[in-house]
Design a protein around this motif. Structure first.
Motif, short mmCIF file in Angstrom:
data_model
loop_
_atom_site.label_atom_id
_atom_site.label_comp_id
_atom_site.label_asym_id
_atom_site.label_seq_id
_atom_site.Cartn_x
_atom_site.Cartn_y
_atom_site.Cartn_z
N ASP A 154 0.86 -1.18 0.00
CA ASP A 154 0.00 0.00 0.00
C ASP A 154 0.90 1.23 0.00
O ASP A 154 1.85 1.32 0.78
N ILE A 155 0.60 2.18 -0.88
CA ILE A 155 1.42 3.38 -1.02
C ILE A 155 0.50 4.60 -1.01
O ILE A 155 -0.55 4.59 -1.66
N GLY A 156 0.89 5.64 -0.28
CA GLY A 156 0.04 6.82 -0.28
C GLY A 156 0.58 7.94 0.58
O GLY A 156 1.65 7.83 1.18
N ILE A 157 -0.16 9.03 0.60
CA ILE A 157 0.17 10.19 1.43
C ILE A 157 -0.64 10.12 2.71
O ILE A 157 -1.86 10.02 2.67
N ARG A 158 0.04 10.16 3.84
CA ARG A 158 -0.65 10.11 5.12
C ARG A 158 -1.01 11.49 5.64
O ARG A 158 -2.03 11.67 6.29
N LYS A 159 -0.16 12.47 5.34
CA LYS A 159 -0.39 13.79 5.92
C LYS A 159 0.33 14.86 5.11
O LYS A 159 1.41 14.63 4.59
N VAL A 160 -0.30 16.02 5.01
CA VAL A 160 0.31 17.19 4.36
C VAL A 160 0.23 18.35 5.34
O VAL A 160 -0.85 18.67 5.85
N THR A 161 1.36 18.98 5.61
CA THR A 161 1.40 20.09 6.57
C THR A 161 1.99 21.33 5.90
O THR A 161 3.14 21.33 5.46
N ALA A 162 1.18 22.38 5.81
CA ALA A 162 1.68 23.66 5.28
C ALA A 162 2.51 24.35 6.35
O ALA A 162 2.09 24.46 7.50
N LEU A 163 3.69 24.84 5.97
CA LEU A 163 4.59 25.45 6.94
C LEU A 163 4.33 26.93 7.14
O LEU A 163 4.75 27.51 8.15
#
Length: 211
Positions: free
Chosen positions: A44-53
């Protein structure tokens, strides 16, 4: 003999027994479904989280500037990308077709791979190589049950993952953002085991009250 007939003829006894049997069947169903779903090799491959700085009120953000080793990053975000071997077998270097790596596009310029982690202390995560907006992983061993994550600094307002995984006889699925090394199947099994335990205790207590 009369006591035994009274005991087994009790409606409460058969109700408790039915609940216990239902719990056993449910637990078996979850376990079989999980084993069938993870038979063979699967990743399984994917994005877990995106955080804008950079988060600032409108009209202020343009006056702020973030740099990484001297390089200006206009729309900095940290993307956590994960790879999880959910199958019943290891994924080896030989499973990578023609030794080609897994290529992951994020839809933004890759600035740096900041951090990596692995659930297996015996098999540390393979370093990623980068090319503009693409990350490359492998060929490398991913052990059964291993969970690998990377924190990547990117420059771009929109993130969209694309995946080119040249793996032979390996099922490839999207990893959902809520997934972790402890899968939903794991939690479902725990709930069923707890229900089974409570059912057995309740049955034992009821039997004890009838003696």
């Amino acid at each position: 003999m009369h006591l035994a007939d009274e005991f087994y003829g009790s409606a409460n006894f058969w109700t408790a027994t039915g609940v216990l049997v239902a719990l056993l069947v449910g637990a078996a169903t979850v376990l079989i479904t999980h084993r069938v779903g993870t038979a063979g090799k699967r990743i399984d491959i994917g994005i877990r989280k995106v955080t804008a700085l950079v988060r600032a009120p409108a009209g202020v953000e343009a006056d702020l500037e973030l740099r990484h080793r001297g390089r200006v990053v206009a729309a900095p975000q940290i993307v956590e990308i994960a790879l999880s071997n959910r199958g019943r077998r290891d994924i080896t270097r030989n499973d990578f077709d023609n030794n080609s790596p897994i290529r992951l596009g994020v839809g933004a310029s890759v600035i740096a791979v900041l951090q990596s982690s692995s659930s297996s202390s015996h098999n540390p995560p393979q370093p990623l190589t980068t090319d503009d907006s693409t990350l490359r992983f492998g060929p490398a061993l991913i052990k059964r049950g291993q969970y690998i994550s990377y924190s990547v600094l990117v420059d771009g307002p929109e993130i969209a993952l694309t995946c080119d995984a040249p793996l032979v006889d390996v099922k490839i699925r999207e990893l959902r953002s809520a997934d972790s090394p402890h899968t939903r199947a794991f939690h479902a099994r725990q709930v069923l085991y707890m229900g089974l335990f409570v059912g057995i205790i309740s049955l034992v207590q009821w039997v004890g009250s009838q003696i």
